[in-house]
Design a protein around this motif. Structure first.
Motif, PDB file in Angstrom:
ATOM      1  N   ILE A 214      -7.020   1.554   8.836  1.00  0.00           N
ATOM      2  CA  ILE A 214      -7.659   1.677  10.147  1.00  0.00           C
ATOM      3  C   ILE A 214      -7.098   2.929  10.829  1.00  0.00           C
ATOM      4  O   ILE A 214      -5.990   3.375  10.521  1.00  0.00           O
ATOM      5  N   ALA A 215      -7.888   3.490  11.735  1.00  0.00           N
ATOM      6  CA  ALA A 215      -7.424   4.636  12.517  1.00  0.00           C
ATOM      7  C   ALA A 215      -6.789   4.119  13.805  1.00  0.00           C
ATOM      8  O   ALA A 215      -7.303   3.189  14.429  1.00  0.00           O
TER       9      ALA A 215
ATOM     10  N   GLU B  66      -1.023   8.249   7.113  1.00  0.00           N
ATOM     11  CA  GLU B  66      -1.411   9.622   6.807  1.00  0.00           C
ATOM     12  C   GLU B  66      -2.338  10.140   7.905  1.00  0.00           C
ATOM     13  O   GLU B  66      -2.880   9.374   8.697  1.00  0.00           O
ATOM     14  N   THR B  67      -2.499  11.438   7.913  1.00  0.00           N
ATOM     15  CA  THR B  67      -3.393  12.065   8.895  1.00  0.00           C
ATOM     16  C   THR B  67      -4.668  12.511   8.195  1.00  0.00           C
ATOM     17  O   THR B  67      -4.609  13.160   7.145  1.00  0.00           O
TER      18      THR B  67
ATOM     19  N   THR C 261      -4.828   9.561  13.017  1.00  0.00           N
ATOM     20  CA  THR C 261      -3.735   8.894  12.307  1.00  0.00           C
ATOM     21  C   THR C 261      -4.291   7.642  11.634  1.00  0.00           C
ATOM     22  O   THR C 261      -4.856   6.769  12.305  1.00  0.00           O
ATOM     23  N   ILE C 262      -4.143   7.547  10.321  1.00  0.00           N
ATOM     24  CA  ILE C 262      -4.666   6.414   9.547  1.00  0.00           C
ATOM     25  C   ILE C 262      -3.494   5.564   9.065  1.00  0.00           C
ATOM     26  O   ILE C 262      -2.550   6.093   8.455  1.00  0.00           O
TER      27      ILE C 262
ATOM     28  N   GLU D  87      -6.099  -7.473   6.408  1.00  0.00           N
ATOM     29  CA  GLU D  87      -6.355  -7.441   7.852  1.00  0.00           C
ATOM     30  C   GLU D  87      -5.166  -7.955   8.656  1.00  0.00           C
ATOM     31  O   GLU D  87      -4.787  -7.376   9.672  1.00  0.00           O
ATOM     32  N   LEU D  88      -4.567  -9.072   8.198  1.00  0.00           N
ATOM     33  CA  LEU D  88      -3.429  -9.642   8.927  1.00  0.00           C
ATOM     34  C   LEU D  88      -2.247  -8.669   8.923  1.00  0.00           C
ATOM     35  O   LEU D  88      -1.569  -8.491   9.939  1.00  0.00           O
ATOM     36  N   HIS D  89      -2.020  -8.027   7.793  1.00  0.00           N
ATOM     37  CA  HIS D  89      -0.924  -7.061   7.658  1.00  0.00           C
ATOM     38  C   HIS D  89      -1.043  -5.981   8.735  1.00  0.00           C
ATOM     39  O   HIS D  89      -0.080  -5.692   9.471  1.00  0.00           O
ATOM     40  N   LEU D  90      -2.230  -5.375   8.854  1.00  0.00           N
ATOM     41  CA  LEU D  90      -2.419  -4.308   9.835  1.00  0.00           C
ATOM     42  C   LEU D  90      -2.439  -4.841  11.265  1.00  0.00           C
ATOM     43  O   LEU D  90      -1.982  -4.166  12.196  1.00  0.00           O
TER      44      LEU D  90
END
Length: 694
Positions: free
Chosen positions: A407-408, A437-438, A445-446, A452-455
């Motif tokens: 996700i950004a 990373e960019t 910024t990515i 999904e839960l991790h992020l």
């Protein structure tokens, strides 16, 4: 010096909600480490100390603690059960000598149980099995034992049998001593009586005790022979054989109980000290050279040998970075200088602490067999080896899977940009499965993770722990690209500038490689048309180019390049000329090799009540899933399927709607597969749009 034979380095692992953290809490109470039992559902369990863990009732990061039982020193790591945090289990198992696999008495062998069991097998970790929650409706101890055999292909050896079941469960029978441990209803784990076996269980106890003895004495030919002649082995001989078989992974002692109701945990602790190995009884870690090849030397567990230790977890807190370290040989003390073989630099140890969840106790030194945290390490990452500078060596590093979702994130105000960069740097150091990373085109910024839960947790940590408010973009799938046909091609790089120019000509074949091989490079050039010293530059040119595909800019997988011929100039040819030739050749040839978009396919395991099976399968089919199997259980059906990650966003909400809140699922990465044309077209069009907008 502490007797290493009395050390036990163990982990507790299981599927979500099987009771790992509750079991750890009971162990800490019984060993006198804590005086008040905390509960997961109340948000005050000792090892669930993150705010996110307390709110969600799940373990997110592994927590280490130390306690003592029967003159034995126990280092315990409580690990997460959710598939998004599997990396915590993997790196914990890497440094442990033994483990307790916890299974729910009604849920049985669940998806994450299988993954954890596979990791433990790969790490060669000896285990006990604890079938928990036998007070639950639908709990059946012997059913779970059978599932362990059928699903995990393991050999469980029953050590205890339950007295009663579900709401009548009140204790266990120890098969070796033939004693019944019966607890009252006070909830005090010490309020139990040792009684004779209930009359209605005598025949069953003798049957399972006979199986236990027959399995155990297979470890000793003399005992086996005597037993066949009618002589029952002594209790100490039975225990010795169980220990031998457990350490060699021939079988797994299996206990039962209810951690929440404080029943049966003492026998598990006795099993840990009686049957799991000490640090000196496990195969020593192999040492490797800088190229990753084994040297034939081993980090033998001995305090008097040179220091060999592995950093397996980095955690940032208010005191600075904590480097969790397993010491395999030698000693360390405050103020010592150690060599980090990954960086080639030495570092000074500021403080050494013994961990108890989020609290710590300073110690002056530590030795082989210990698991401690070091404070003051500046450039140490997960998997780095710390060793004696006078005797350098590297231990086998850890290999972590690539993220599958991204996700950004954008700071809500300009002042947050610098804070965001610092915070993400710390988070990447802590979690090797989390990447940042960019985006070269948009400058965004990515952040990338395992689900999904991790992020979701990472964004929450940014906001709460680091006080960085961010706006979050929609989840992006980590697509990949590959090629499907073979192309023979040639490319000449020629450039003339004032003085000496650049010249490189390569004739090559680019073709699909076997799935999972990544990038292969070979050269069949003979006669010196392309001098051998330029081959690595050609390889590097192709390898770096594969990081960006020609369809949508995603990394390219499973490609083989063979250098067939070429030409060089005595003056104008150089390594950089051949590297540039390879990069241009890649851009020229990849479009001719029928490139194809690949999407990540997830292994999905869904539990649904019986009356919703049809709706769940119908919904999975709409998500382009391939149903692999259906398994009927006591309380419902487990549906296993392969599903594209792009179709699974927000699935938990839909599943709860379909099953009236009773459905559960877990998901982990399986493999990459070709995208259907309509999906590929949409992804490529979106990538082109992003480039134009940038």
């Amino acid at each position: 010096m502490t007797d290493l034979t009395h050390y036990r380095n163990i982990g507790i692992f299981a599927h979500v909600d099987a009771g790992k953290t509750t079991t750890t809490e009971r162990i800490l109470k019984l060993t006198g480490k804590i005086h008040k039992i905390g509960e997961v559902h109340d948000g005050d369990a000792t090892t669930d100390f993150m705010a996110q863990e307390q709110e969600r009732g799940i373990t997110i990061q592994s927590a280490a603690t130390t306690c003592h039982w029967n003159d034995h020193h126990l280092n315990i790591i409580d690990t997460p059960g959710h598939v998004d945090f599997t990396i915590e289990v993997y790196r914990s198992l890497k440094v442990l000598d033994g483990g307790i696999g916890v299974f729910c008495g009604s849920g049985g062998v669940e998806p994450q149980s299988e993954t954890n069991w596979r990791y433990a097998n790969e790490s060669g970790v000896a285990r006990l099995i604890f079938v928990n929650k036998l007070d639950r409706v639908g709990a059946n101890f012997l059913n779970v034992v059978q599932q362990v055999k059928d699903v995990l292909g393991a050999n469980p050896v029953v050590m205890t049998l339950p007295i009663g079941s579900e709401n009548t469960f009140k204790g266990v029978v120890d098969l070796i001593s033939r004693q019944a441990w019966v607890w009252d209803n006070s909830g005090d784990p010490m309020s139990y009586e040792l009684q004779t076996i209930p009359d209605n269980m005598i025949d069953e106890v003798e049957k399972w005790r006979e199986k236990l003895i027959e399995t155990a004495i297979e470890q000793d030919d003399d005992l086996m022979e005597a037993y066949l002649d009618g002589a029952e082995p002594a209790v100490e001989d039975i225990k010795r054989c169980i220990r031998k078989g457990t350490i060699s992974l021939d079988f797994f002692p299996t206990y039962c109980g209810s951690a929440f109701k404080n029943k049966g945990v003492q026998l598990v602790l006795d099993g840990v000290t009686n049957y799991l190995p000490s640090p000196v009884e496990v195969k020593p870690q192999a040492e490797i050279d800088l190229e990753g090849n084994e040297t034939g030397e081993y980090a033998v567990v001995d305090p008097d040998r040179p220091l060999r230790s592995l950093a397996f977890k980095i955690m940032d807190d208010r005191y600075g970075a904590l480097t969790f370290t397993r010491i395999y040989s030698g000693r360390i003390a405050k103020g010592d200088t150690v060599l980090n073989t990954a960086t080639g630099k030495t570092e000074r140890i500021g403080r050494i602490v013994s961990m108890h969840a989020d609290s710590r106790e300073d110690v002056d030194s530590a030795q082989a067999g210990d698991i401690v945290a070091l404070i003051g390490m500046k450039n140490v990452h997960t998997g780095h080896t710390l060793c004696d500078p006078r005797s350098p060596a590297t231990l086998e590093p850890m290999v972590f899977p690539d993220p599958v979702i991204s996700i950004a994130v954008t700071p809500k105000d300009k002042s947050g940009a610098e804070k965001l960069g610092i915070a993400l740097g710390k988070m990447v150091q802590e979690d090797p499965s989390f990447r940042v990373e960019t985006d070269q085109d948009s400058g965004e910024t990515i952040i990338k993770g395992m689900g999904e839960l991790h992020l979701d947790i990472k964004v929450d940590i940014l906001k709460r722990t680091h006080q960085v408010d961010v706006e979050v973009g929609k989840p992006q799938v980590a697509y990949r690209e590959t090629i499907t046909s073979r192309v023979e091609d040639t490319y000449t790089h020629k450039k003339q500038t004032g003085g000496s120019g650049q010249f490189a000509k390569i004739d090559f074949i680019i073709e699909p490689a076997e799935a999972g091989t990544g990038f292969e490079f070979d050269s069949v050039v003979t006669g010196g048309n392309v001098p051998r010293e330029f081959w690595p530059a050609i390889r590097k040119g192709f390898a770096t180019s594969l990081e960006q595909g020609v369809l949508a800019g995603y990394p390219v997988l499973d490609v083989k390049v063979t250098l067939v011929d070429g030409a060089a100039h005595a003056v104008d040819s150089s390594a950089i000329a051949f590297e540039l030739a390879a990069k241009a050749a890649y851009r020229q040839s990849l479009t001719k090799a029928a490139p194809q978009l690949l999407e990540p396919i997830m292994k999905v395991d869904v539990f649904t009540p019986n009356d919703h099976v049809g709706d769940v399968i119908g919904d999975l089919n709409r998500r382009r899933s391939i149903i692999k199997s259906q398994e009927a259980g006591a309380n419902g059906v487990r549906v296993k399927a392969d599903a594209p990650l792009s179709e699974m966003f927000g699935y938990i909400g839909d599943l709860r709607t379909i099953t009236s809140g009773r459905g559960l699922f877990s998901m982990e990465f399986s493999h990459y597969a070709a995208c259907p044309k309509n999906v590929a077209s949409a992804v490529i069009a979106e990538a082109m749009e992003r480039r134009r907008a940038a």
